[in-house]
Write a protein that holds these residues in place. Structure first.
Motif, PDB file in Angstrom:
ATOM      1  N   PRO A 124       0.823  -1.214   0.000  1.00 10.29           N
ATOM      2  CA  PRO A 124       0.000   0.000   0.000  1.00 10.29           C
ATOM      3  C   PRO A 124       0.858   1.265   0.000  1.00 10.29           C
ATOM      4  N   THR A 125       0.319   2.297  -0.596  1.00  6.87           N
ATOM      5  CA  THR A 125       0.987   3.597  -0.606  1.00  6.87           C
ATOM      6  C   THR A 125       0.672   4.319   0.688  1.00  6.87           C
ATOM      7  N   LEU A 126       1.704   4.650   1.443  1.00  7.95           N
ATOM      8  CA  LEU A 126       1.510   5.322   2.731  1.00  7.95           C
ATOM      9  C   LEU A 126       1.544   6.833   2.550  1.00  7.95           C
ATOM     10  N   GLY A 127       0.686   7.509   3.290  1.00  8.24           N
ATOM     11  CA  GLY A 127       0.657   8.962   3.254  1.00  8.24           C
ATOM     12  C   GLY A 127       1.812   9.569   4.031  1.00  8.24           C
ATOM     13  N   LEU A 128       1.898  10.889   3.969  1.00  8.46           N
ATOM     14  CA  LEU A 128       3.006  11.586   4.627  1.00  8.46           C
ATOM     15  C   LEU A 128       3.021  11.368   6.130  1.00  8.46           C
ATOM     16  N   ASP A 129       1.813  11.306   6.730  1.00  5.60           N
ATOM     17  CA  ASP A 129       1.772  11.177   8.186  1.00  5.60           C
ATOM     18  C   ASP A 129       2.173   9.792   8.660  1.00  5.60           C
ATOM     19  N   LEU A 130       2.313   8.827   7.738  1.00  7.80           N
ATOM     20  CA  LEU A 130       2.719   7.481   8.121  1.00  7.80           C
ATOM     21  C   LEU A 130       4.140   7.138   7.679  1.00  7.80           C
ATOM     22  N   GLN A 131       4.720   7.919   6.780  1.00  2.00           N
ATOM     23  CA  GLN A 131       6.106   7.649   6.382  1.00  2.00           C
ATOM     24  C   GLN A 131       6.992   8.874   6.520  1.00  2.00           C
ATOM     25  N   GLY A 132       6.412   9.996   6.902  1.00  6.54           N
ATOM     26  CA  GLY A 132       7.182  11.229   7.022  1.00  6.54           C
ATOM     27  C   GLY A 132       7.223  11.959   5.692  1.00  6.54           C
ATOM     28  N   GLY A 133       7.371  13.262   5.752  1.00  6.16           N
ATOM     29  CA  GLY A 133       7.432  14.056   4.533  1.00  6.16           C
ATOM     30  C   GLY A 133       6.884  15.451   4.754  1.00  6.16           C
ATOM     31  N   LEU A 134       6.552  16.104   3.663  1.00  6.56           N
ATOM     32  CA  LEU A 134       6.135  17.508   3.697  1.00  6.56           C
ATOM     33  C   LEU A 134       4.882  17.687   2.862  1.00  6.56           C
ATOM     34  N   GLU A 135       3.919  18.411   3.401  1.00 11.03           N
ATOM     35  CA  GLU A 135       2.714  18.778   2.663  1.00 11.03           C
ATOM     36  C   GLU A 135       2.515  20.285   2.785  1.00 11.03           C
ATOM     37  N   ILE A 136       2.304  20.937   1.637  1.00  7.23           N
ATOM     38  CA  ILE A 136       2.140  22.393   1.620  1.00  7.23           C
ATOM     39  C   ILE A 136       0.920  22.738   0.775  1.00  7.23           C
ATOM     40  N   THR A 137       0.144  23.687   1.254  1.00  5.11           N
ATOM     41  CA  THR A 137      -0.931  24.273   0.456  1.00  5.11           C
ATOM     42  C   THR A 137      -0.601  25.742   0.246  1.00  5.11           C
ATOM     43  N   LYS A 138      -0.498  26.143  -1.022  1.00  2.00           N
ATOM     44  CA  LYS A 138      -0.130  27.515  -1.351  1.00  2.00           C
ATOM     45  C   LYS A 138      -1.257  28.182  -2.133  1.00  2.00           C
ATOM     46  N   GLN A 139      -1.394  29.487  -1.899  1.00  2.28           N
ATOM     47  CA  GLN A 139      -2.432  30.267  -2.575  1.00  2.28           C
ATOM     48  C   GLN A 139      -1.783  31.290  -3.493  1.00  2.28           C
ATOM     49  N   ALA A 140      -2.270  31.347  -4.722  1.00  2.00           N
ATOM     50  CA  ALA A 140      -1.732  32.282  -5.702  1.00  2.00           C
ATOM     51  C   ALA A 140      -2.264  33.693  -5.436  1.00  2.00           C
ATOM     52  N   VAL A 141      -1.367  34.667  -5.502  1.00  2.00           N
ATOM     53  CA  VAL A 141      -1.741  36.075  -5.305  1.00  2.00           C
ATOM     54  C   VAL A 141      -1.254  36.850  -6.524  1.00  2.00           C
ATOM     55  N   PRO A 142      -2.131  37.115  -7.493  1.00  2.00           N
ATOM     56  CA  PRO A 142      -1.702  37.843  -8.695  1.00  2.00           C
ATOM     57  C   PRO A 142      -1.440  39.307  -8.379  1.00  2.00           C
ATOM     58  N   ASN A 150       2.857  35.446  -7.411  1.00  2.00           N
ATOM     59  CA  ASN A 150       3.334  35.186  -6.054  1.00  2.00           C
ATOM     60  C   ASN A 150       2.465  34.123  -5.389  1.00  2.00           C
ATOM     61  N   PHE A 151       3.055  33.404  -4.440  1.00  2.00           N
ATOM     62  CA  PHE A 151       2.311  32.410  -3.675  1.00  2.00           C
ATOM     63  C   PHE A 151       2.547  32.635  -2.189  1.00  2.00           C
ATOM     64  N   VAL A 152       1.465  32.512  -1.403  1.00  2.00           N
ATOM     65  CA  VAL A 152       1.586  32.570   0.044  1.00  2.00           C
ATOM     66  C   VAL A 152       1.236  31.188   0.599  1.00  2.00           C
ATOM     67  N   THR A 153       1.905  30.818   1.674  1.00  2.00           N
ATOM     68  CA  THR A 153       1.677  29.502   2.282  1.00  2.00           C
ATOM     69  C   THR A 153       0.456  29.562   3.186  1.00  2.00           C
ATOM     70  N   LEU A 154      -0.538  28.733   2.886  1.00  2.00           N
ATOM     71  CA  LEU A 154      -1.734  28.650   3.719  1.00  2.00           C
ATOM     72  C   LEU A 154      -1.580  27.588   4.797  1.00  2.00           C
ATOM     73  N   ASP A 155      -0.986  26.464   4.412  1.00  2.00           N
ATOM     74  CA  ASP A 155      -0.885  25.336   5.335  1.00  2.00           C
ATOM     75  C   ASP A 155       0.381  24.563   5.007  1.00  2.00           C
ATOM     76  N   GLN A 156       1.131  24.236   6.046  1.00  2.00           N
ATOM     77  CA  GLN A 156       2.371  23.480   5.841  1.00  2.00           C
ATOM     78  C   GLN A 156       2.546  22.501   6.980  1.00  2.00           C
ATOM     79  N   THR A 157       2.710  21.224   6.632  1.00  2.00           N
ATOM     80  CA  THR A 157       2.876  20.180   7.639  1.00  2.00           C
ATOM     81  C   THR A 157       4.107  19.362   7.303  1.00  2.00           C
ATOM     82  N   ALA A 158       5.004  19.254   8.258  1.00  2.00           N
ATOM     83  CA  ALA A 158       6.212  18.443   8.085  1.00  2.00           C
ATOM     84  C   ALA A 158       6.214  17.346   9.145  1.00  2.00           C
ATOM     85  N   ILE A 159       6.333  16.099   8.711  1.00  2.00           N
ATOM     86  CA  ILE A 159       6.322  14.946   9.608  1.00  2.00           C
ATOM     87  C   ILE A 159       7.653  14.221   9.482  1.00  2.00           C
TER      88      ILE A 159
END
Length: 901
Positions: free
Chosen positions: A34-52, A347-356
């Motif tokens: 099975p493919t494990l998500g970031l919270d089960l194998q560690g990693g980085l998840e980012i949600t960015k919002q575009a600001v024109p 430009n992009f601003v970070t809305l949500d960032q999770t590092a496990i």
């Protein structure tokens, strides 16, 4: 199901299990993992919002181009199986499993890489230049802009918010509204909102540069300047003038320091030659060297001079340039990588960032596996104890369900996340619930005189509608949750949806086929084996539930009032998912005091951070911690985690950054999801039953949601996106028991044609409460396993489910059913029946005696199980009046299973 069809189904199930086995066995050529998500194998998840840029509309092409650039950067980082996709109209979600340095990766991915080249001396404006044209830096943005506000006149492209101590609170942002977002649009007392004058921009020069304009020696702090900004004339050149293939990391031939070499396009080379020629001529006139500033993302990285004494430069410089003053080789490589992939179009601003961290991911996976295994064992044990041989068949069906669910995860390449594991554990209860509903119906039919084979056939036929109704409502909430939730919670919704669908398949086909093959065996004809040897409805259950509805309503009103007051007075303890901020979780090998942790937080200016010890305590010391602060930058987070690692040997880090605007977006989505779910459930129940049934169902759901939220407020537990997922799940599960009861009421209405609705509802409750309690209990078993073994991450989720589903079991019996009776009794037909003597009435579960004179219900257990009357030929001859014969015929024609055989 016929014997032949049952054999075919069992053969298909066995073949499918063989296929699943081939996918599971490591040595098999079809083996999959099975493919494990970031919270089960560690990693980085980012949600960015575009600001024109101001005045320009964001286009789909901008987002698509940004995704391509970000994917190119990620590929160059060497991350395996990254996932980068657009989300909504202006957001991009990036998931990088197994990345070793999440802080550095986050910087590279989101770096706008806006390369700009300014003719320094002609681009600086007051107060950043003196009367002689020399640069005049300021040591703060406040000091740079405070004296320029007369030129702003309420309009600016950049706004900055400062507190009473002139510390930057927000900015740069494009509007006043965004600057005051955190304060609901109101400027706090003592705060200052400063804007940049029209056609200007603030540019900094920090310690990364070897030298800054107007700063003697190497810079030790950040300097700020005000530059003219009137594109396309100023800045004089941009990254669009670069040839990306000619941009690379290199070394200075004189100093041997790392640099980034830039190669211009033909058009860019001509433009660069023109700029440097003009600077040479101006230098000769002013008798002073002139400079051009290489600015990356509004920060001066180097500002080489044009030597006016060197006549070889009189025609300008064409071809190439270089960025120097770079700290180390890795930084030069990262900068070259960003420039090679091109500048992001907006430009992009970070809305949500999770590092496990990988360690935390492994711990979470182990906890999730334990919770799943314990949940499965508890459900299996319950089925065996309470349903005996039928329970054994159900356990076999549960094993088939687990195998099919795992196969679905592999075949459809479902990414298994921690919330997804929670959904997987929860669906164990769903799969068992379907069997409970059917088994109780089989037992009921068997007690009514049917053969075991006929009881199985009828039980599945009549129980199917109830299962479909209950599971459709669960699927509705899962779909709504999947549509509006953040990516982490979507894993839970997806697993719940898949599990619900597969549980229908295994309960209706697999277990039915097993039982059909065994139906003719002598073993199943023993009442004790299938659990039908009892007397049906126990005497203690024969309570006038409807007659005591004022008591139930009063009790519910009191509990709901306490919940509402708790929410209003104590308020909810909203986590960073809703309020924004940074949350850092970590563990230490030895017990550590909160004071030691707070000292490290204070070093990055977060002395007021909320620091909690988690797990067991020894003399106010802990081994697990959670820190909640204002939103930290990537550098501040890296500094804090580095300090914690050095001082207290911290490990297993989990870092989550959420912007305040993203928190508000999540809150709105959560409210919308609950409202939409309620409307869809009302619509479905109105369609399948009547609108009168939908009203008590929705009241019961609101009752359960309010109690769940109220307990969170009362106990001060943190509310996160997982809590919202749990509340939405409560909507689906709370209605499960209600539908079981409503379905029986609907079935009893045509059978109890002369009974009052109060009598119909009471009898229906007596007949369904045992299975309602069984389905509730069997659902709570895996939830308890999550609560105990699922770890801190799933603890709040399981707690909300525990409260909500428990409340749902109560409201189905004591709120929904009595309220339905109160509504239906006002219909003319049932209002008339309240005053008639109903006499002996037949229900689905058997014959009940209703004593209308005392307005109470009295049920004779013996009559429920009494054998059918003998055929008339065998009965003693005696005169029978026509009215008695007619009543007897009417009773027999209304019985669902006819004469005893």
């Amino acid at each position: 199901m016929s014997h032949r069809r049952a054999i075919v189904v069992v053969a298909m199930v066995v073949a499918s299990l063989v296929g699943v086995g081939l996918m599971v066995v490591p040595s098999s050529p079809f083996h999959q993992t099975p493919t494990l998500g970031l919270d089960l194998q560690g990693g980085l998840e980012i949600t960015k919002q575009a600001v024109p840029p101001k005045g320009r509309k964001l286009t789909k092409e901008d987002l698509d181009r940004s995704v391509t650039i970000m994917r190119d950067r990620v590929d160059r980082l060497g991350v395996s199986e990254p996932e980068i996709r657009t989300q909504g109209d202006d957001q991009i979600t990036i998931q990088l499993p197994g990345v070793k340095n999440p802080e550095a990766a986050a910087k590279i991915i989101g770096k706008t890489a806006q390369l700009e080249l300014f003719d320094l001396e002609t681009s600086l404006v007051s107060p950043s230049v003196d009367i002689n044209g020399n640069p005049q830096p300021r040591d703060s943005v406040y000091g740079l802009l405070a004296g320029q506000q007369s030129l702003v006149d309420g309009e600016s492209d950049q706004w900055w918010l400062f507190d009473k101590k002139k510390k930057l609170v927000a900015g740069p942002v494009s509007t006043k509204v965004k600057a005051l977002n955190k304060f609901d649009g109101t400027l706090p007392d003592g705060y200052k909102l400063l804007g940049t004058p029209k056609d200007t921009v603030v540019i900094s020069c920090g310690v990364q540069a070897a030298v800054c304009p107007g700063v003697p020696g190497a810079p030790t702090t950040t300097a700020y300047y005000l530059f003219k900004y009137t594109p396309p004339t100023v800045p004089q050149m941009t990254g669009a003038d670069l040839k990306l293939s000619g941009t690379r990391q290199d070394f200075d031939t004189q100093t041997n320091q790392p640099i980034v070499s830039l190669e211009f396009t033909n058009k860019g080379s001509d433009r660069f030659q023109e700029i440097t020629r003009n600077e040479y001529l101006r230098g000769k006139l002013r008798n002073a060297p002139q400079h051009f500033a290489i600015v990356l993302d509004r920060e001066i990285r180097s500002w080489p001079q044009i030597d006016y004494t060197d006549s070889s430069l009189s025609g300008g410089i064409s071809g190439n340039a270089q960025i120097s003053g770079i700290g180390d080789i890795q930084e030069a490589k990262d900068l070259a990588l960003v420039l090679q992939t091109g500048a992001l179009p907006v430009n992009f601003v970070t809305l949500d960032q999770t590092a496990i961290s990988a360690t935390l991911g492994k711990d979470s996976l182990d906890e999730a596996k334990t919770a799943a295994l314990v949940g499965l064992l508890l459900v299996a044990l319950f089925l065996l104890v309470f349903y005996r041989f039928l329970g054994l068949v159900a356990v076999l069906g549960l094993g088939v369900y687990a195998a099919f669910l795992y196969a679905a995860i592999l075949v459809f390449n479902v990414t298994l996340t921690l919330p997804g594991f929670a959904g997987l554990v929860l669906t164990l209860g769903v799969a068992a619930d379907a069997n409970v509903v059917i088994f109780e119906r089989i037992k009921e039919e068997a007690r009514g005189g049917r053969s075991v084979k006929a009881a199985i056939q009828t039980g599945y036929t009549k129980g199917f509608a109830t299962i479909v109704d209950a599971n459709v409502v669960t699927a509705i909430t899962a779909l709504v949750l999947f549509a509006v939730a953040t990516s982490s919670v979507r894993g839970f919704a997806l697993m719940l949806l898949i599990g619900t669908a597969i549980s229908m398949l295994t309960a209706v086909l697999a277990t039915r086929a097993f039982l059909s093959l065994l139906a003719d065996s002598k073993l199943l004809n023993n009442p004790r084996v299938i659990g039908t040897s009892g007397g049906g409805i126990p005497a203690w259950l024969k309570i006038d539930f409807i007659g005591k509805r004022r008591l139930w309503f009063g009790l519910s009103a009191a509990i709901v009032t306490v919940s509402v007051l708790s929410i209003a007075i104590l308020h909810l303890n909203l986590g960073i998912d809703f309020k924004g901020g940074t949350q850092i979780g970590f563990t230490t090998p030895a017990p550590t005091s909160l004071t030691q942790v707070r000292l490290q937080a204070a070093k990055v200016g977060q002395g007021n951070a909320v620091i909690q010890g988690r797990g067991p305590s020894t003399n106010d010391t802990y081994k697990s911690f959670q820190i909640r602060t204002e939103t930290l930058t990537t550098d501040e987070s890296a500094e804090l985690t580095g300090n914690l690692t050095k001082t207290v040997d911290a490990d297993s880090f989990g870092i989550k950054n959420v912007s305040a605007s993203f928190g508000r977006q999540i809150a709105k989505s959560a409210i919308l999801a609950i409202i939409v779910s309620l409307f869809l459930i009302v619509g479905y129940i109105s369609l399948r039953f009547q609108w009168q049934f939908a009203v008590p169902a929705i009241v019961a759901l609101m009752h359960d949601v309010l109690i769940t939220i109220g307990i969170y407020a009362l106990l001060g537990r943190e509310v996160s996106t997982a809590t919202v997922a749990a509340v939405l799940t409560v909507l689906g599960y709370s209605i499960y028991d209600t539908i079981i009861i409503f379905d029986r009421i609907r079935e009893n209405i045509p059978l109890m044609k002369r009974g009052s609705f109060r009598q119909i509802t009471n009898v229906s409750l007596w007949e369904t409460i045992p299975r309602s309690l069984a389905t509730t209990f069997i659902t709570l078993l895996p939830i308890v396993a999550l609560l105990i073994f699922g770890g801190a991450t799933l603890n709040d989720f399981a707690f909300a489910l525990l409260i909500g589903i428990g409340s749902g079991a109560y409201s189905s019996i004591f709120v929904a059913a009595p309220l339905l009776d109160w509504i239906k009794e006002r219909e003319p037909e049932y209002a008339r029946r309240r005053h008639e003597d109903a006499g002996e009435i037949q229900s689905v579960g058997g014959t009940v005696l209703l004593d209308a004179s005392s307005a109470t219900l009295v049920t004779e257990a013996e009559e429920l199980l009494a054998p059918e009357p003998l055929p008339e030929a065998e009965a003693p001859a005696k005169p029978v009046d026509s009215s008695a014969r007619d009543r007897r015929r009417a009773r027999r024609s209304n019985r669902p299973h006819g004469r005893a055989r």
